[in-house]
Design a protein around this motif. Structure first.
Motif, PDB file in Angstrom:
ATOM      1  N   ALA A 196       0.759  -1.247   0.008  1.00  0.00           N
ATOM      2  CA  ALA A 196      -0.220   0.101   0.000  1.00  0.00           C
ATOM      3  C   ALA A 196       0.546   1.184   0.220  1.00  0.00           C
ATOM      4  CB  ALA A 196      -0.730  -0.245   1.162  1.00  0.00           C
ATOM      5  N   VAL A 197       2.176   1.095   0.398  1.00  0.00           N
ATOM      6  CA  VAL A 197       2.786   2.368   0.453  1.00  0.00           C
ATOM      7  C   VAL A 197       3.847   2.746  -0.748  1.00  0.00           C
ATOM      8  CG1 VAL A 197       3.193   2.035   2.925  1.00  0.00           C
ATOM      9  CG2 VAL A 197       4.913   1.246   1.270  1.00  0.00           C
ATOM     10  N   LYS A 198       3.386   1.755  -1.648  1.00  0.00           N
ATOM     11  CA  LYS A 198       4.126   1.874  -3.187  1.00  0.00           C
ATOM     12  C   LYS A 198       4.025   3.400  -3.725  1.00  0.00           C
ATOM     13  CE  LYS A 198       4.646   0.054  -7.684  1.00  0.00           C
ATOM     14  NZ  LYS A 198       4.344  -1.069  -8.691  1.00  0.00           N
ATOM     15  N   GLU A 199       2.629   3.775  -3.546  1.00  0.00           N
ATOM     16  CA  GLU A 199       2.349   5.026  -4.266  1.00  0.00           C
ATOM     17  C   GLU A 199       2.938   6.131  -3.798  1.00  0.00           C
ATOM     18  OE1 GLU A 199      -1.870   7.713  -5.001  1.00  0.00           O
ATOM     19  OE2 GLU A 199      -2.099   5.408  -4.998  1.00  0.00           O
ATOM     20  N   GLU A 200       2.989   6.184  -2.298  1.00  0.00           N
ATOM     21  CA  GLU A 200       3.720   7.109  -1.402  1.00  0.00           C
ATOM     22  C   GLU A 200       5.097   7.225  -1.875  1.00  0.00           C
ATOM     23  OE1 GLU A 200       2.154   8.092   2.671  1.00  0.00           O
ATOM     24  OE2 GLU A 200       1.922   5.904   2.523  1.00  0.00           O
ATOM     25  N   VAL A 201       5.674   6.244  -1.715  1.00  0.00           N
ATOM     26  CA  VAL A 201       7.210   6.103  -2.053  1.00  0.00           C
ATOM     27  C   VAL A 201       7.534   6.733  -3.576  1.00  0.00           C
ATOM     28  CG1 VAL A 201       9.087   4.467  -2.668  1.00  0.00           C
ATOM     29  CG2 VAL A 201       7.850   3.915  -0.539  1.00  0.00           C
ATOM     30  N   MET A 202       6.863   6.266  -4.428  1.00  0.00           N
ATOM     31  CA  MET A 202       6.912   6.664  -5.853  1.00  0.00           C
ATOM     32  C   MET A 202       6.605   8.050  -5.950  1.00  0.00           C
ATOM     33  SD  MET A 202       5.586   3.404  -8.219  1.00  0.00           S
ATOM     34  CE  MET A 202       6.096   4.122  -9.676  1.00  0.00           C
ATOM     35  N   SER A 203       5.647   8.544  -5.022  1.00  0.00           N
ATOM     36  CA  SER A 203       5.376  10.171  -5.265  1.00  0.00           C
ATOM     37  C   SER A 203       6.658  10.956  -5.057  1.00  0.00           C
ATOM     38  CB  SER A 203       4.235  10.455  -4.579  1.00  0.00           C
ATOM     39  OG  SER A 203       4.579  10.357  -3.154  1.00  0.00           O
ATOM     40  N   LEU A 204       7.380  10.209  -4.083  1.00  0.00           N
ATOM     41  CA  LEU A 204       8.909  11.171  -3.515  1.00  0.00           C
ATOM     42  C   LEU A 204       9.974  10.714  -4.577  1.00  0.00           C
ATOM     43  CD1 LEU A 204       8.283  10.192   0.279  1.00  0.00           C
ATOM     44  CD2 LEU A 204       7.837  12.549  -0.738  1.00  0.00           C
ATOM     45  N   GLY A 205       9.686  10.259  -5.766  1.00  0.00           N
ATOM     46  CA  GLY A 205      10.827   9.960  -6.644  1.00  0.00           C
ATOM     47  C   GLY A 205      11.655   8.969  -6.186  1.00  0.00           C
ATOM     48  N   ALA A 206      11.378   7.970  -5.483  1.00  0.00           N
ATOM     49  CA  ALA A 206      12.114   6.593  -5.331  1.00  0.00           C
ATOM     50  C   ALA A 206      11.399   5.567  -5.995  1.00  0.00           C
ATOM     51  CB  ALA A 206      12.226   6.606  -3.555  1.00  0.00           C
ATOM     52  N   LYS A 207      12.231   4.523  -6.050  1.00  0.00           N
ATOM     53  CA  LYS A 207      12.007   3.207  -6.702  1.00  0.00           C
ATOM     54  C   LYS A 207      11.287   2.485  -5.617  1.00  0.00           C
ATOM     55  CE  LYS A 207      13.512  -0.725  -9.529  1.00  0.00           C
ATOM     56  NZ  LYS A 207      14.752  -1.476 -10.014  1.00  0.00           N
ATOM     57  N   PHE A 208      10.255   1.469  -5.741  1.00  0.00           N
ATOM     58  CA  PHE A 208       9.814   0.570  -4.789  1.00  0.00           C
ATOM     59  C   PHE A 208      10.073  -0.813  -5.090  1.00  0.00           C
ATOM     60  CE2 PHE A 208       6.264  -1.813  -2.844  1.00  0.00           C
ATOM     61  CZ  PHE A 208       6.516  -1.493  -1.507  1.00  0.00           C
ATOM     62  N   ILE A 209      10.595  -1.301  -4.294  1.00  0.00           N
ATOM     63  CA  ILE A 209      10.955  -2.911  -4.611  1.00  0.00           C
ATOM     64  C   ILE A 209      10.088  -3.792  -4.113  1.00  0.00           C
ATOM     65  CG2 ILE A 209      12.841  -4.731  -3.923  1.00  0.00           C
ATOM     66  CD1 ILE A 209      14.727  -2.378  -3.316  1.00  0.00           C
ATOM     67  N   GLU A 210       9.360  -4.353  -4.721  1.00  0.00           N
ATOM     68  CA  GLU A 210       8.321  -5.320  -4.613  1.00  0.00           C
ATOM     69  C   GLU A 210       8.765  -6.761  -4.307  1.00  0.00           C
ATOM     70  OE1 GLU A 210       4.035  -4.455  -6.142  1.00  0.00           O
ATOM     71  OE2 GLU A 210       5.085  -3.358  -7.638  1.00  0.00           O
ATOM     72  N   VAL A 211       8.029  -7.343  -3.228  1.00  0.00           N
ATOM     73  CA  VAL A 211       8.189  -8.993  -2.676  1.00  0.00           C
ATOM     74  C   VAL A 211       6.608  -9.242  -2.714  1.00  0.00           C
ATOM     75  CG1 VAL A 211       9.207 -10.413  -1.524  1.00  0.00           C
ATOM     76  CG2 VAL A 211      10.493  -8.539  -1.970  1.00  0.00           C
ATOM     77  N   GLU A 212       6.297 -10.017  -3.272  1.00  0.00           N
ATOM     78  CA  GLU A 212       4.932 -10.654  -3.043  1.00  0.00           C
ATOM     79  C   GLU A 212       4.629 -11.607  -1.972  1.00  0.00           C
ATOM     80  OE1 GLU A 212       3.524 -12.324  -6.860  1.00  0.00           O
ATOM     81  OE2 GLU A 212       3.528 -10.340  -7.949  1.00  0.00           O
ATOM     82  N   GLY A 213       3.553 -11.551  -1.439  1.00  0.00           N
ATOM     83  CA  GLY A 213       3.135 -12.557  -0.458  1.00  0.00           C
ATOM     84  C   GLY A 213       3.412 -11.934   0.885  1.00  0.00           C
ATOM     85  N   ALA A 214       3.298 -10.724   1.416  1.00  0.00           N
ATOM     86  CA  ALA A 214       3.605 -10.198   2.664  1.00  0.00           C
ATOM     87  C   ALA A 214       2.241 -10.476   3.511  1.00  0.00           C
ATOM     88  CB  ALA A 214       3.824  -8.788   2.587  1.00  0.00           C
ATOM     89  N   ALA A 215       2.467 -10.735   4.852  1.00  0.00           N
ATOM     90  CA  ALA A 215       1.439 -10.941   5.820  1.00  0.00           C
ATOM     91  C   ALA A 215       0.791  -9.745   5.821  1.00  0.00           C
ATOM     92  CB  ALA A 215       1.791 -11.217   6.855  1.00  0.00           C
ATOM     93  N   ASP A 216      -0.636  -9.843   5.812  1.00  0.00           N
ATOM     94  CA  ASP A 216      -1.782  -8.715   5.959  1.00  0.00           C
ATOM     95  C   ASP A 216      -1.367  -8.042   7.205  1.00  0.00           C
ATOM     96  OD1 ASP A 216      -3.550  -6.941   5.746  1.00  0.00           O
ATOM     97  OD2 ASP A 216      -5.242  -8.142   6.032  1.00  0.00           O
ATOM     98  N   ALA A 217      -1.045  -6.688   7.093  1.00  0.00           N
ATOM     99  CA  ALA A 217      -0.919  -5.965   8.420  1.00  0.00           C
ATOM    100  C   ALA A 217      -2.109  -5.181   8.748  1.00  0.00           C
ATOM    101  CB  ALA A 217       0.290  -5.008   8.378  1.00  0.00           C
TER     102      ALA A 217
END
Length: 367
Positions: A196-217
């Motif tokens: 869910a934080v990917k959009e915030e990260v990218m809006s600040l000009g950074a690249k987001f590293i995704e790993v699928e299958g994270a536990a629901d927080a």
């Protein structure tokens, strides 16, 4: 109603209330006692507090005469007290025996780090206000420790490539670190278990590293949760790939009540080039590397690992100002307009922040 402001331990520079907050309290008819010297490290002397309407007293006098005692950290002489209200950041999930002792003494304890992380609680969220500072200072500390430039430079003597920064954790500290590193001209990559934080990260000009299958927080009240062994293995593989290319790594991963997860192994650090820097903001709970030491800088095979979980204290004026505002907003939940104590246990924030009451540990997570 009387509130007592205690002086913090010698290593802490912050104070619960600056004089400006004392003014707000006295306008509500609340008497404020301040331990002599409490605000000196935050650049406010006793005279400043007196001008704001506070009364300066000795520590013993404050302990004995105040109804509510505010102190950021647990304090040893609380053992002398009964029937007092204590408010601070007491890390009760790590300090369970102390909370049990305070309960036996009949103390009512509120720990602001345990507040539910809801929209309504944002104005009282001390973890966020202090983490914001920590993220900012982590990048400045890294820039100061790093042996090369942060931004790209093209000079007559040749070109300098920009620093590559990897930030592990895109909470409040991580997001502020991204913004600060980008302002300094670095190339930034970010890892977080929450897609869910990917959009915030990218809006600040950074690249987001995704790993699928994270536990629901989503049901963890805004806090991080432990991940499965399979996810952790895939996570480490992706982090290892990015760390090998990174010049600066800033780690922020902590799980309430548990040791900080090891995100950077010794093998990963060996792959980093000499002169690289790791700033570990989880040092107080063990650190995100196996060699982190809190309040120390460790040199591991050419890589500097700086362990510091209290970077907010390096900016005591603003840190105290923000903390005091958070605390003032919380006090408005338990003190009515006439300045009298009103503990409304139907309020989820009052109930959620309370750790001990009426001789018992009341917080379910601490139990």
């Amino acid at each position: 109603m009387t509130i007592g402001v205690l002086k913090e331990p010698s290593e802490e520079t912050r104070v619960s209330f600056l004089p400006e907050t004392v003014i707000a309290l006295t306008k509500k008819g609340i008497t404020v006692y301040v331990e002599s010297g409490a605000g000196e490290k935050a650049f406010h002397n006793d005279e400043d507090y007196v001008k704001a309407g506070a009364t300066i007293k000795s520590r013993e006098e404050v302990l004995q005469s105040a109804d509510i005692l505010v102190a950021i950290h647990p304090f040893a002489d609380a053992v002398k007290l009964t029937s007092k209200i204590l408010i601070g950041v007491y890390q009760p999930l790590f300090n369970v025996p102390l909370m049990q002792q305070w309960a036996k003494q009949g103390l009512t304890t509120f720990s602001l780090d345990m507040l539910p992380r809801t929209t309504r609680a944002q104005s009282m969220d001390v973890l966020s206000s202090q983490a914001n500072i920590a993220g900012y200072k982590a990048v400045l500390l890294a820039a100061n420790s790093y042996s090369r430039y942060f931004p790209m430079f093209m000079t007559a003597a040749g070109s300098i490539a920009p620093a590559k920064v990897l930030i592990l954790g895109a909470g409040v500290a991580g997001l502020q670190a991204i913004a600060t590193a980008r302002r300094l001209g670095a190339v930034v990559e970010v890892f977080d278990t929450r897609p869910a934080v990917k959009e915030e990260v990218m809006s600040l000009g950074a690249k987001f590293i995704e790993v699928e299958g994270a536990a629901d927080a989503s049901k963890a009240g805004g806090y991080a949760v432990e991940q499965s062994a399979d996810y952790q293995q895939r996570q480490q593989q992706r982090i290892a790939e990015s760390i090998a290319k990174a010049d600066i790594v800033i780690t922020t991963a902590q799980i309430p009540g548990k040791k900080a997860p090891i995100l950077i192994t010794e093998e990963m650090m060996q792959a980093m080039r000499k002169g690289s820097v790791i700033i570990d903001l989880a040092a107080a709970t063990g650190g995100n590397t196996p060699v982190t030491k809190n309040n120390q800088t460790v040199l591991y095979k050419g890589v500097h690992i700086v362990g510091d979980s209290n970077l907010a204290a390096t900016m005591p004026s603003d840190a105290s100002k923000l903390y005091g505002k958070n605390l003032l907003n919380f006090l408005q939940l338990i003190i009515d307009k006439e300045g009298n104590l009103n503990l409304n246990w139907n309020d989820d924030l009052v109930k959620g922040g309370c750790i001990t009451f009426n001789g018992e540990v009341t917080n379910e997570r601490v139990k």
